[in-house]
Design an enzyme around this catalytic site. Structure first.
Site, PDB file in Angstrom:
ATOM      1  NE  ARG A   1      64.844  31.709  20.311  1.00  0.00           N
ATOM      2  CZ  ARG A   1      64.901  31.834  19.002  1.00  0.00           C
ATOM      3  NH1 ARG A   1      65.137  30.782  18.231  1.00  0.00           N
ATOM      4  NH2 ARG A   1      64.739  33.005  18.427  1.00  0.00           N
TER       5      ARG A   1
ATOM      6  NE  ARG B   1      61.848  36.560   9.997  1.00  0.00           N
ATOM      7  CZ  ARG B   1      60.530  36.723   9.875  1.00  0.00           C
ATOM      8  NH1 ARG B   1      59.915  36.257   8.801  1.00  0.00           N
ATOM      9  NH2 ARG B   1      59.848  37.334  10.808  1.00  0.00           N
TER      10      ARG B   1
ATOM     11  CD  GLN C   1      58.894  41.455 -12.629  1.00  0.00           C
ATOM     12  OE1 GLN C   1      58.116  40.665 -12.099  1.00  0.00           O
ATOM     13  NE2 GLN C   1      59.921  41.060 -13.360  1.00  0.00           N
TER      14      GLN C   1
ATOM     15  CB  ALA D   1      69.563  43.310 -11.648  1.00  0.00           C
TER      16      ALA D   1
ATOM     17  CD  GLN E   1      69.125  27.855  20.387  1.00  0.00           C
ATOM     18  OE1 GLN E   1      69.126  27.293  19.287  1.00  0.00           O
ATOM     19  NE2 GLN E   1      68.250  28.790  20.715  1.00  0.00           N
TER      20      GLN E   1
ATOM     21  CB  CYS F   1      65.893  33.259   5.739  1.00  0.00           C
ATOM     22  SG  CYS F   1      64.146  33.729   5.882  1.00  0.00           S
TER      23      CYS F   1
ATOM     24  CB  CYS G   1      64.154  41.560   7.482  1.00  0.00           C
ATOM     25  SG  CYS G   1      63.095  40.084   7.537  1.00  0.00           S
TER      26      CYS G   1
ATOM     27  CE1 TYR H   1      64.282  21.021  16.323  1.00  0.00           C
ATOM     28  CE2 TYR H   1      64.135  23.303  17.039  1.00  0.00           C
ATOM     29  CZ  TYR H   1      64.277  22.371  16.031  1.00  0.00           C
ATOM     30  OH  TYR H   1      64.415  22.789  14.732  1.00  0.00           O
TER      31      TYR H   1
END
Length: 550
Positions: free
Chosen positions: A213, A303, A397, A370, A100, A331, A324, A167
């Site tokens: 793109r 992602r 959690q 963990a 790209q 990210c 994801c 861009y």
């Protein structure tokens, strides 16, 4: 449409319809050369079954075209030997690879470009730009051509022009950004002239396949809509494919958080263009893959390819890939970080982590993130794993998340852990509290942050994810005040939607903490899922090292 069947891009056959989307990695050397870390990162996705890989955006000439630090580049033929090694490694797995190419235009990195250049002089990210002259435009077109020739010498199968995300190419295409009155602006044909001339030059002088793109639509109030984006796709000539993304600079763009629907870009495409089409945008499971293929020929996995490099192979095997969760945390650290994934610490560290083998029985305390990561790592290494958990369920959690959109995606991570527990035959003893002396690895009690105490008025100066989640729930019963800086841990899309949701529940935002705010919890390095997962894997690796010397 079967996502696992071959598909042609021109006369190039791709083995399946899975494309690894181009994503900034910052893994290249500061001079733009690829290296072993970058090559290994991409090669893992080729091993994982992707039919095609598009490298992240790569600058094509002077620093004026550069958008990020450690960005890959196609500037000098001296880069070809290393690039050729990259393509050789990817091709060895039967995967095609496209480069790209980009000119950052008005979004050029400030430290390399004091006066960025754009089609028209206007502010970009707070900086004024210089309007490109026709001579400068022609020079940039030749830089794109040279970059394509370097890609051809390096054995890339094709190139993809980056014409999205504000861009330079999109700056010419966008009516809001291109105010020129010469042949490179003024009307629709003029706005298409710059990318069309680049395409024609590359088509004439190389044998590469050529894609582009495009942003199907822009999210700004003055942005163009999907009809205009589709018109661009149907109007450009000499292309082999169009790759639809979305956005200019306003959120959510292509990387929408869990507050947006899955396949959010494809849902806005009214009809497939008359050309081979690739679709990206929140495609994270087999259902969204199949939905995208109703309107496109290939799917670009972004992602989700960071979360699990083996995404295609696992779907083909009927397995659930590591999901994801669309959190846009690790990210999105584009400024000074390298590519990372909140749910997969190995991403971007492929040369550091490697397969290990060990046998025996190991006891672990804690079935939070963990503990689960440690258990999975050791079970894959060959150990018989037993976990003791004081609660009656896994996840710690994560089970306490109140925000419904966030909870929906994060619960997918627990579904993945349940799959791996069963697949790897990990034993979990629920409602069993143990001490450190009872186990080999103690990973219980990972909650490092206190709960918010409820009063008539609650004042929160905290960027801790847990506290922000709690604030939404507490607002049902109390009057809640939150400082603006509390939102700094969230990416722009999550900030925008969280604020809307919070204000709808009566939460009041204040600029600075005053005497009413008795404590602050603003953390630079917040312990989150990434921290917990890294903690678990590190504990497992340390255990293996210890067993090897004792």
């Amino acid at each position: 449409m079967d996502p696992f069947e071959p598909v042609n891009i021109g006369d190039l056959t791709v083995k399946n319809r899975f494309v690894m989307a181009p994503m900034i990695s910052n893994l290249a050397d500061p001079n733009g050369f690829t290296n072993e870390i970058h090559t290994s990162y991409l090669e893992q996705r080729a091993i994982g079954g992707f039919g095609m890989i598009v490298t992240e955006y790569s600058y094509i000439d002077s620093p004026m075209s550069r958008g990020s630090r450690n960005e890959l580049s196609f500037v000098s033929y001296d880069q070809a030997p290393r690039l050729k090694r990259l393509t050789e490694r990817i091709h060895s797995h039967g995967t095609k690879v496209f480069a790209q190419l980009v000119h950052a235009g008005g979004k050029a990195l400030a430290e390399y470009s004091e006066n960025p250049r754009a089609p028209s002089s206007m502010p970009y990210l707070g900086r004024e730009t210089d309007e490109l002259t026709v001579e400068q435009i022609e020079d940039i077109e030749n830089s794109f051509l040279k970059a394509a020739k370097i890609a051809e010498k390096s054995n890339f199968d094709g190139i993809e022009l980056h014409g999205a995300h504000a861009y330079l190419i999109q700056e010419f295409l966008s009516p809001s950004l291109n105010k020129r009155k010469d042949r490179y602006g003024n009307d629709f044909a003029g706005r298409l002239r710059f990318p069309q001339e680049i395409i024609d030059l590359i088509r004439k002088e190389t044998g590469l396949k050529i894609g582009i793109r495009l942003s199907l639509y822009e999210d700004e109030e003055d942005g163009y809509d999907s009809d205009y984006g589709l018109k661009i796709a149907n109007s450009l000539k000499n292309l082999d494919y169009v790759h639809f993304s979305a956005g200019r600079t306003a959120p959510p763009g292509s990387s929408a958080s869990y507050y947006s629907e899955r396949n959010h870009i494809g849902n806005s495409l009214k009809k497939k263009p008359d050309i081979t089409t690739i679709m990206v945008g929140s495609i994270v499971d087999i259902e969204s893959v199949r939905k995208a293929l109703e309107k496109s020929d290939l799917v670009a996995i972004g992602r989700a390819a960071l979360a699990d490099p083996y995404f295609p192979l696992k779907l083909k095997a009927g397995m659930m890939p590591r999901p994801c969760i669309r959190c846009n945390q690790a990210c999105r650290d584009f400024g000074f970080g390298q590519v990372r994934c909140t749910v997969n610490p190995i991403t971007g560290n492929e040369t550091y982590y490697h397969a290990e083998h060990i046998t025996g029985h190991v006891k672990i305390a804690g079935a939070g993130v963990a503990g689960m990561e440690a258990a999975i790592y050791l079970a894959r290494a060959g150990m018989d794993v037993e976990i003791s958990e004081s609660d009656d369920k896994i996840g710690g959690q994560i089970n306490e998340i109140d925000d419904p959109s966030k909870r929906k995606e994060f619960m997918e991570l627990l579904n993945f852990y349940r799959q791996e527990i069963k697949r790897l035959r990990i034993r979990v003893n629920f409602n069993k509290r143990v001490s450190e002396k009872d186990v080999d690895i103690f990973l219980a009690g990972g909650d490092r942050y206190e709960n918010i105490k409820e009063n008539d008025d609650v004042f929160i100066d905290s960027n801790i994810y847990k506290n922000l989640d709690q604030a939404l729930n507490i607002a049902k019963r109390c009057r809640v005040y939150i400082t603006e800086r509390s939102l700094t841990s969230l990416d722009r899309h999550r900030q925008m939607v969280y604020r809307q949701m919070a204000e709808s529940r009566g939460i009041i935002f204040v600029k600075e903490p005053d005497q009413r705010f008795k404590s602050s919890s603003i953390e630079r390095f917040q312990y989150d899922i990434y921290g917990a997962a890294t903690r678990g894997i590190t504990a497992a690796r340390d255990y293996i090292r210890l067993k090897s010397v004792l």
